[in-house]
Motif scaffolding. Structure first.
Motif, PDB file in Angstrom:
ATOM      1  N   PRO A  27       0.819  -1.219   0.000  1.00  8.30           N
ATOM      2  CA  PRO A  27       0.000   0.000   0.000  1.00  8.30           C
ATOM      3  C   PRO A  27       0.850   1.264   0.000  1.00  8.30           C
ATOM      4  CG  PRO A  27       0.142  -0.886   2.202  1.00  8.30           C
ATOM      5  CD  PRO A  27       0.841  -1.877   1.323  1.00  8.30           C
ATOM      6  N   LEU A  28       0.308   2.338  -0.536  1.00  4.17           N
ATOM      7  CA  LEU A  28       0.985   3.616  -0.574  1.00  4.17           C
ATOM      8  C   LEU A  28       1.060   4.230   0.817  1.00  4.17           C
ATOM      9  CD1 LEU A  28      -0.740   5.158  -3.718  1.00  4.17           C
ATOM     10  CD2 LEU A  28       1.541   4.151  -3.626  1.00  4.17           C
ATOM     11  N   THR A  29       2.140   4.999   1.058  1.00  4.38           N
ATOM     12  CA  THR A  29       2.246   5.734   2.317  1.00  4.38           C
ATOM     13  C   THR A  29       1.280   6.910   2.328  1.00  4.38           C
ATOM     14  OG1 THR A  29       4.572   5.137   2.478  1.00  4.38           O
ATOM     15  CG2 THR A  29       3.832   6.963   3.839  1.00  4.38           C
ATOM     16  N   GLN A  30       1.156   7.579   1.175  1.00  8.62           N
ATOM     17  CA  GLN A  30       0.281   8.762   1.083  1.00  8.62           C
ATOM     18  C   GLN A  30      -0.118   8.991  -0.363  1.00  8.62           C
ATOM     19  OE1 GLN A  30      -2.065  10.704   2.354  1.00  8.62           O
ATOM     20  NE2 GLN A  30      -0.707  11.390   4.002  1.00  8.62           N
ATOM     21  N   LYS A  31      -1.312   9.551  -0.579  1.00  8.71           N
ATOM     22  CA  LYS A  31      -1.785   9.923  -1.910  1.00  8.71           C
ATOM     23  C   LYS A  31      -2.443  11.289  -1.812  1.00  8.71           C
ATOM     24  CE  LYS A  31      -4.411   8.240  -5.897  1.00  8.71           C
ATOM     25  NZ  LYS A  31      -5.202   7.111  -6.447  1.00  8.71           N
ATOM     26  N   ILE A  32      -2.001  12.218  -2.670  1.00  8.88           N
ATOM     27  CA  ILE A  32      -2.475  13.600  -2.624  1.00  8.88           C
ATOM     28  C   ILE A  32      -2.911  14.016  -4.020  1.00  8.88           C
ATOM     29  CG2 ILE A  32      -1.896  15.964  -1.962  1.00  8.88           C
ATOM     30  CD1 ILE A  32       0.553  14.775  -0.515  1.00  8.88           C
ATOM     31  N   SER A  33      -3.974  14.787  -4.113  1.00  8.60           N
ATOM     32  CA  SER A  33      -4.412  15.378  -5.367  1.00  8.60           C
ATOM     33  C   SER A  33      -4.222  16.889  -5.278  1.00  8.60           C
ATOM     34  CB  SER A  33      -5.880  15.037  -5.643  1.00  8.60           C
ATOM     35  OG  SER A  33      -6.292  15.616  -6.870  1.00  8.60           O
ATOM     36  N   GLY A 115      -4.214  24.994 -15.597  1.00  6.96           N
ATOM     37  CA  GLY A 115      -5.642  25.125 -15.835  1.00  6.96           C
ATOM     38  C   GLY A 115      -6.418  24.736 -14.602  1.00  6.96           C
ATOM     39  N   GLU A 116      -7.610  25.292 -14.487  1.00  2.00           N
ATOM     40  CA  GLU A 116      -8.418  25.074 -13.287  1.00  2.00           C
ATOM     41  C   GLU A 116      -8.776  23.610 -13.087  1.00  2.00           C
ATOM     42  OE1 GLU A 116     -12.699  26.596 -11.427  1.00  2.00           O
ATOM     43  OE2 GLU A 116     -11.828  27.574 -13.197  1.00  2.00           O
ATOM     44  N   ASN A 117      -8.976  22.871 -14.188  1.00  2.00           N
ATOM     45  CA  ASN A 117      -9.412  21.484 -14.093  1.00  2.00           C
ATOM     46  C   ASN A 117      -8.273  20.478 -14.217  1.00  2.00           C
ATOM     47  OD1 ASN A 117     -12.151  22.289 -13.884  1.00  2.00           O
ATOM     48  ND2 ASN A 117     -12.270  22.506 -16.118  1.00  2.00           N
ATOM     49  N   ASN A 118      -7.035  20.952 -14.382  1.00  2.00           N
ATOM     50  CA  ASN A 118      -5.892  20.049 -14.510  1.00  2.00           C
ATOM     51  C   ASN A 118      -5.297  19.783 -13.135  1.00  2.00           C
ATOM     52  OD1 ASN A 118      -6.016  19.836 -17.327  1.00  2.00           O
ATOM     53  ND2 ASN A 118      -4.865  21.732 -17.598  1.00  2.00           N
ATOM     54  N   THR A 119      -5.287  18.529 -12.745  1.00  2.00           N
ATOM     55  CA  THR A 119      -4.770  18.142 -11.437  1.00  2.00           C
ATOM     56  C   THR A 119      -3.716  17.056 -11.581  1.00  2.00           C
ATOM     57  OG1 THR A 119      -6.515  16.485 -11.124  1.00  2.00           O
ATOM     58  CG2 THR A 119      -6.931  18.708 -10.278  1.00  2.00           C
ATOM     59  N   THR A 120      -2.938  16.879 -10.520  1.00  2.00           N
ATOM     60  CA  THR A 120      -1.913  15.842 -10.471  1.00  2.00           C
ATOM     61  C   THR A 120      -2.146  14.970  -9.248  1.00  2.00           C
ATOM     62  OG1 THR A 120      -0.247  17.196 -11.593  1.00  2.00           O
ATOM     63  CG2 THR A 120       0.568  15.392 -10.243  1.00  2.00           C
ATOM     64  N   GLU A 121      -2.129  13.669  -9.471  1.00  2.00           N
ATOM     65  CA  GLU A 121      -2.204  12.718  -8.370  1.00  2.00           C
ATOM     66  C   GLU A 121      -0.779  12.386  -7.944  1.00  2.00           C
ATOM     67  OE1 GLU A 121      -4.949  11.633  -6.901  1.00  2.00           O
ATOM     68  OE2 GLU A 121      -6.253  12.767  -8.267  1.00  2.00           O
ATOM     69  N   ILE A 122      -0.470  12.640  -6.682  1.00  2.00           N
ATOM     70  CA  ILE A 122       0.867  12.371  -6.146  1.00  2.00           C
ATOM     71  C   ILE A 122       0.788  11.128  -5.264  1.00  2.00           C
ATOM     72  CG2 ILE A 122       2.822  13.322  -4.868  1.00  2.00           C
ATOM     73  CD1 ILE A 122       1.660  16.114  -5.416  1.00  2.00           C
ATOM     74  N   GLU A 123       1.470  10.071  -5.690  1.00  2.00           N
ATOM     75  CA  GLU A 123       1.475   8.812  -4.951  1.00  2.00           C
ATOM     76  C   GLU A 123       2.859   8.607  -4.346  1.00  2.00           C
ATOM     77  OE1 GLU A 123       0.400   5.899  -7.827  1.00  2.00           O
ATOM     78  OE2 GLU A 123      -1.611   6.705  -8.151  1.00  2.00           O
ATOM     79  N   GLN A 128       9.786   5.529  -3.247  1.00  2.00           N
ATOM     80  CA  GLN A 128       9.527   6.132  -4.548  1.00  2.00           C
ATOM     81  C   GLN A 128       8.346   7.097  -4.480  1.00  2.00           C
ATOM     82  OE1 GLN A 128       9.131   2.391  -6.809  1.00  2.00           O
ATOM     83  NE2 GLN A 128      10.890   3.051  -8.024  1.00  2.00           N
ATOM     84  N   ILE A 129       8.292   7.974  -5.486  1.00  2.00           N
ATOM     85  CA  ILE A 129       7.174   8.905  -5.618  1.00  2.00           C
ATOM     86  C   ILE A 129       6.765   8.925  -7.080  1.00  2.00           C
ATOM     87  CG2 ILE A 129       8.680  10.927  -5.965  1.00  2.00           C
ATOM     88  CD1 ILE A 129       6.564  12.551  -4.388  1.00  2.00           C
ATOM     89  N   ARG A 130       5.456   9.073  -7.307  1.00  2.00           N
ATOM     90  CA  ARG A 130       4.948   9.083  -8.674  1.00  2.00           C
ATOM     91  C   ARG A 130       3.947  10.214  -8.836  1.00  2.00           C
ATOM     92  NH1 ARG A 130       2.593   3.623 -11.094  1.00  2.00           N
ATOM     93  NH2 ARG A 130       1.097   3.898  -9.386  1.00  2.00           N
ATOM     94  N   PHE A 131       4.048  10.931  -9.973  1.00  2.00           N
ATOM     95  CA  PHE A 131       3.139  12.015 -10.318  1.00  2.00           C
ATOM     96  C   PHE A 131       2.369  11.601 -11.573  1.00  2.00           C
ATOM     97  CE2 PHE A 131       6.889  13.725  -8.280  1.00  2.00           C
ATOM     98  CZ  PHE A 131       6.386  14.606  -7.341  1.00  2.00           C
ATOM     99  N   VAL A 132       1.036  11.653 -11.513  1.00  2.00           N
ATOM    100  CA  VAL A 132       0.195  11.260 -12.636  1.00  2.00           C
ATOM    101  C   VAL A 132      -0.737  12.420 -12.967  1.00  2.00           C
ATOM    102  CG1 VAL A 132      -1.464   9.593 -13.528  1.00  2.00           C
ATOM    103  CG2 VAL A 132       0.291   8.842 -11.902  1.00  2.00           C
ATOM    104  N   SER A 133      -0.673  12.890 -14.242  1.00  2.00           N
ATOM    105  CA  SER A 133      -1.491  14.040 -14.643  1.00  2.00           C
ATOM    106  C   SER A 133      -1.803  13.970 -16.124  1.00  2.00           C
ATOM    107  CB  SER A 133      -0.761  15.347 -14.328  1.00  2.00           C
ATOM    108  OG  SER A 133      -1.501  16.466 -14.761  1.00  2.00           O
TER     109      SER A 133
END
Length: 274
Positions: A27-33, A115-123, A128-133
């Motif tokens: 499992p992930l330690t933390q997930k942030i949007s 942009g207002e609707n563009n977000t990044t999921e930070i896992e 390790q760390i991963r950014f998904v956008s």
């Protein structure tokens, strides 16, 4: 590839030989949007202050600390420090303290679409760390080691405080740094002005004065690395900034005046004969 009389030939490799991506263990330690515009602003305010020297590898990264009510992002190379604290509307359940390579964040900020609707999921995982956008995935190993504490670096009080226009000060620092970028002297004068001087024995000297918006406390004089100071000013989006002086041996505290979030910069003065 060919165009008229020009032809390019590039060497490639078999796709099956390309290294496979090792995804973060669950499992992930933390997930942030986070909104992309906000994420890029945070990166801009701190990433310039990471160290470029491998003498202390941990300082080539950006410290990310998460508690129940805030996200704190810090970077320092031992001479300057940049800190941004983003307060959370929804408390986090899990606390976190990791160090992200500064190069990863710098490259990420150039790839993110605003942009207002563009977000990044930070896992965030253990190592390790991963950014998904928007179809983009950036993954990086975290730096191992303990990031130095910065609590005692920020002066708790000050002797003087001035407010000056950010854009005007930046342009002056850029001009005076041309002759001797590594040694610029800043002085607060009785005439309610800020004076900057740069000297070079081989080239010459330059002096320029600008008006202060506001001043409290005693007059002071301090020298610092002009190029490092310029980097700090470029990271400030606020129209005006506040400079706090706590003594010749203490770092200057620089803060944007009209930012709603908490951003703070430090720069260590240079020792001079006078």
């Amino acid at each position: 590839m060919q165009s008229e009389n020009t032809r390019f030939r590039l060497c490639g490799m078999d796709a099956t030989e390309f290294p496979r991506i090792h995804y973060i263990d669950h499992p992930l330690t933390q997930k942030i949007s986070m909104n992309n515009t906000l994420l890029k602003q945070i990166i801009k305010r701190v990433v310039f202050a990471v160290s470029t020297s491998e003498t202390r590898p941990i300082l080539t990264g950006v410290s990310l600390q998460i508690d129940n009510h805030s996200i704190s992002v810090n970077a320092t190379d031992g001479i300057r420090l940049a800190q941004h604290i983003e307060h959370l509307d929804i408390p986090m359940v899990t606390s976190l303290n990791v160090v992200i390579p500064g190069s990863t964040l710098y490259d990420l900020s150039k790839m993110l679409s605003e942009g207002e609707n563009n977000t990044t999921e930070i896992e965030i995982g253990n190592k390790q760390i991963r950014f998904v956008s928007n179809g983009l995935t950036v993954q990086s190993a975290l730096l191992e080691g303990a990031y130095p504490s910065i609590k005692n670096l920020i002066p708790p009080s000050h002797l003087s405080e001035v407010i000056v226009n950010t854009g005007v000060l930046l342009r002056v620092v850029e001009r005076v740094s041309i002759l001797a970028g590594e040694n610029v002297t800043l002085s607060v004068l009785p005439a309610h002005k800020l004076q900057l001087i740069s000297k070079s024995a081989e080239v010459g000297d330059v002096k320029e004065e600008i008006p202060l918006e506001q001043m409290e406390g005693e007059y002071f004089k301090v020298s610092f690395n002009g190029k490092y100071f310029r980097d700090i000013l470029r990271a400030i989006d606020s129209e005006n900034l506040r400079i706090k002086f706590a003594g010749k041996e203490r770092p200057l505290v620089i803060q944007p005046v009209d930012m709603t979030s908490s951003t703070l910069f430090l720069i260590t003065p240079m020792r001079t004969q006078d």
